[in-house]
Write a protein that holds these residues in place. Structure first.
Motif, mmCIF file in Angstrom:
data_model
loop_
_atom_site.group_PDB
_atom_site.id
_atom_site.type_symbol
_atom_site.label_atom_id
_atom_site.label_comp_id
_atom_site.label_asym_id
_atom_site.label_seq_id
_atom_site.Cartn_x
_atom_site.Cartn_y
_atom_site.Cartn_z
ATOM 1 N N SER A 20 0.846 -1.186 0.000
ATOM 2 C CA SER A 20 0.000 0.000 0.000
ATOM 3 C C SER A 20 0.883 1.238 0.000
ATOM 4 N N SER A 29 -5.576 12.167 -6.408
ATOM 5 C CA SER A 29 -6.524 11.543 -7.319
ATOM 6 C C SER A 29 -6.368 12.017 -8.755
ATOM 7 N N MET A 33 0.239 7.470 -10.647
ATOM 8 C CA MET A 33 1.013 6.886 -9.559
ATOM 9 C C MET A 33 1.752 5.661 -10.098
ATOM 10 N N GLY A 54 -7.680 5.279 -12.712
ATOM 11 C CA GLY A 54 -7.546 3.840 -12.513
ATOM 12 C C GLY A 54 -7.964 3.022 -13.715
ATOM 13 N N ARG A 71 -5.981 1.640 -7.291
ATOM 14 C CA ARG A 71 -5.993 2.818 -6.446
ATOM 15 C C ARG A 71 -7.375 3.045 -5.890
ATOM 16 N N ASN A 73 -9.014 6.404 -4.734
ATOM 17 C CA ASN A 73 -8.813 7.848 -4.611
ATOM 18 C C ASN A 73 -9.506 8.431 -3.372
ATOM 19 N N THR A 77 -4.896 6.379 -1.696
ATOM 20 C CA THR A 77 -4.016 5.225 -1.541
ATOM 21 C C THR A 77 -3.907 4.447 -2.851
ATOM 22 N N VAL A 78 -2.701 3.950 -3.112
ATOM 23 C CA VAL A 78 -2.443 3.089 -4.257
ATOM 24 C C VAL A 78 -1.944 1.753 -3.736
ATOM 25 N N TYR A 79 -2.302 0.695 -4.437
ATOM 26 C CA TYR A 79 -1.957 -0.653 -4.004
ATOM 27 C C TYR A 79 -1.169 -1.385 -5.087
ATOM 28 N N CYS A 95 6.817 3.653 -4.012
ATOM 29 C CA CYS A 95 5.729 4.263 -4.762
ATOM 30 C C CYS A 95 6.135 5.685 -5.124
#
Length: 123
Positions: A20, A29, A33, A54, A71, A73, A77-79, A95
């Motif tokens: 994460s 957003s 990323m 995304g 992600r 927004n 957070t981005v995964y 990241c």
């Protein structure tokens, strides 16, 4: 912008991990990323990137089909979901956020970086 990556750890080959990247200080957003990784003694390399919505994702050939970037927004957070891990995936994973329009796989075209989280895959 502060980016904090977490979720790394030690896993056996064939296992899975979910990384994460939580952003603070700015809403991310609207931006691309990315995830990069750096193994000991090697250069930092591109892993995956995702557009602001995304809807479009991009992967290095070495991880395509095994890793999934996503992600949320609303959570800023981005995964990075990593499946079928291999010993060669061992690296520090970072990241990054890109302020400019468009996706890039070049690390010098990203503007903000997290501190990295270590992923170790044992054979």
């Amino acid at each position: 912008v502060q980016l904090q990556a977490f979720g790394g750890g030690l896993v056996q080959a064939g296992g899975s991990l979910r990384l994460s990247c939580a952003a603070s200080g700015r809403t991310v957003s609207s931006y691309v990323m990315g995830w990069f990784r750096q193994a000991p003694g090697k250069e930092r390399q591109f892993v995956a990137a995702i557009t602001w919505s995304g809807s479009n994702t991009y992967y290095a050939s070495s991880v395509a089909g095994r890793f999934t970037i996503s992600r949320d927004n609303a959570k800023n957070t981005v995964y990075l979901q990593m499946n079928s891990l291999k010993p060669e995936d061992t690296a520090v994973y970072y990241c990054a956020l890109r302020l400019r329009v468009g996706v890039s796989s070049q690390s010098d075209e990203y503007d903000y970086w997290g501190q990295g989280t270590l992923v170790t895959v044992s054979s």
